[in-house]
Design a protein around this motif. Structure first.
Motif, PDB file in Angstrom:
ATOM      1  N   GLY A  62       0.836  -1.182   0.000  1.00 27.11           N
ATOM      2  CA  GLY A  62       0.000   0.000   0.000  1.00 27.11           C
ATOM      3  C   GLY A  62       0.876   1.239   0.000  1.00 27.11           C
ATOM      4  N   VAL A  63       0.248   2.404  -0.114  1.00 21.39           N
ATOM      5  CA  VAL A  63       0.995   3.659  -0.160  1.00 21.39           C
ATOM      6  C   VAL A  63       0.366   4.632   0.834  1.00 21.39           C
ATOM      7  CG1 VAL A  63       1.920   5.487  -1.614  1.00 21.39           C
ATOM      8  CG2 VAL A  63       1.400   3.256  -2.621  1.00 21.39           C
ATOM      9  N   CYS A 125       0.012  11.056  -4.608  1.00 19.44           N
ATOM     10  CA  CYS A 125       1.192  10.313  -4.166  1.00 19.44           C
ATOM     11  C   CYS A 125       2.437  10.778  -4.908  1.00 19.44           C
ATOM     12  CB  CYS A 125       0.972   8.818  -4.376  1.00 19.44           C
ATOM     13  SG  CYS A 125       2.380   7.807  -3.881  1.00 19.44           S
ATOM     14  N   ARG A 126       2.326  10.967  -6.214  1.00 18.74           N
ATOM     15  CA  ARG A 126       3.484  11.408  -6.997  1.00 18.74           C
ATOM     16  C   ARG A 126       3.983  12.768  -6.514  1.00 18.74           C
ATOM     17  NH1 ARG A 126       0.185   9.017 -11.029  1.00 18.74           N
ATOM     18  NH2 ARG A 126       1.171   7.181 -11.980  1.00 18.74           N
ATOM     19  N   LEU A 198      -2.078   0.801  -4.684  1.00 18.57           N
ATOM     20  CA  LEU A 198      -1.013  -0.186  -4.522  1.00 18.57           C
ATOM     21  C   LEU A 198       0.192   0.187  -5.372  1.00 18.57           C
ATOM     22  CD1 LEU A 198      -3.074  -3.517  -4.679  1.00 18.57           C
ATOM     23  CD2 LEU A 198      -2.339  -2.240  -2.650  1.00 18.57           C
ATOM     24  N   PHE A 199       1.367  -0.235  -4.919  1.00 18.56           N
ATOM     25  CA  PHE A 199       2.602  -0.013  -5.664  1.00 18.56           C
ATOM     26  C   PHE A 199       3.258  -1.366  -5.905  1.00 18.56           C
ATOM     27  CE2 PHE A 199       7.045   1.328  -6.254  1.00 18.56           C
ATOM     28  CZ  PHE A 199       6.859   2.336  -7.203  1.00 18.56           C
ATOM     29  N   PHE A 204       1.882   2.112 -10.101  1.00 19.23           N
ATOM     30  CA  PHE A 204       0.695   2.087  -9.269  1.00 19.23           C
ATOM     31  C   PHE A 204      -0.299   1.084  -9.833  1.00 19.23           C
ATOM     32  CE2 PHE A 204       1.934   6.616  -8.337  1.00 19.23           C
ATOM     33  CZ  PHE A 204       2.359   6.348  -7.041  1.00 19.23           C
ATOM     34  N   GLY A 205      -1.090   0.513  -8.935  1.00 16.23           N
ATOM     35  CA  GLY A 205      -2.128  -0.433  -9.355  1.00 16.23           C
ATOM     36  C   GLY A 205      -3.322  -0.324  -8.430  1.00 16.23           C
TER      37      GLY A 205
END
Length: 211
Positions: A62-63, A125-126, A198-199, A204-205
């Motif tokens: 996870g992130v 996130c980026r 998700l990473f 990412f996914g």
């Protein structure tokens, strides 16, 4: 080993006594990088870093965004290395590189909020994955509000958040292992409907439940 001078320099630092969650947090200076090696000179050298990253990239995670606020304003960084640690007492942990420019500000504040990101928050996130030296104001245009106990930034529309005080810090090679004592937490079920961000293997996914 605890006998190392470097490890002694990074021994457990308690930032607040157990008691009222509203007690004032005692600021602490950021931990100095101890003179420790993962492998001694007379031992086998570590595996190739590129191969290490390639193989470990098969583990999906996870992130989160770890965020705090100090005398100069809010700051934070994207973090994959986060996990729950203990139920009694309630503890979580995250790992941060010793070279991080955000970590010293978190250490001085003594508190942080873990923002668990949803599948719809890849761009957010980026933005937080960029080094603070390249983008000093990561919160420009970002909606947030103070978390209920520590006042750390709680980002808008995150599926879950965990409000923490720094409990202990340990060395982990070129990273530090930060243990947080949970002071408050919550979730937003509407934001959680999109699933977690998700990473996996550098991309990412999204999560898809099996039938």
């Amino acid at each position: 080993m605890m006998g190392h001078a470097g490890m002694a320099a990074t021994a457990v630092r308690y930032l607040r006594a157990v008691g009222s969650p509203t007690a004032a947090v005692r600021p602490v200076d950021p931990l100095p990088p101890p003179e420790l090696r993962c492998v001694r000179d007379d031992e086998r050298p570590p595996v190739d870093p590129a191969e290490f990253r390639r193989v470990l990239g098969h583990f999906a995670s996870g992130v989160t965004v770890i965020a705090t606020v100090d005398g100069t304003g809010p700051t934070g960084f994207a973090c994959q290395s986060f996990a729950s640690l203990s139920l009694d007492p309630p503890l979580v942990a995250f790992m941060v590189a010793r070279t991080s420019t955000t970590w010293p500000r978190i250490a001085r504040a003594g508190v942080f909020c873990v923002n668990v990101l949803g599948a719809h928050q890849g761009e957010l996130c980026r933005a937080f994955a960029v080094s603070g030296s390249r983008r000093p104001d990561k919160f420009a245009g970002v909606r947030y509000e103070p978390s209920p106990v520590t006042g750390s930034p709680r980002l808008a529309d995150v599926p879950a958040w965990i409000d923490c005080a720094v409990h202990a810090v340990h060395t982990g090679g070129d990273h530090l292992i930060v243990v947080g004592r949970v002071r408050a937490l919550g979730s937003d079920e509407s934001a959680a409907r999109s699933g977690p961000l998700l990473f996996h293997r550098g991309s990412f996914g999204e999560f898809t439940a099996l039938p």
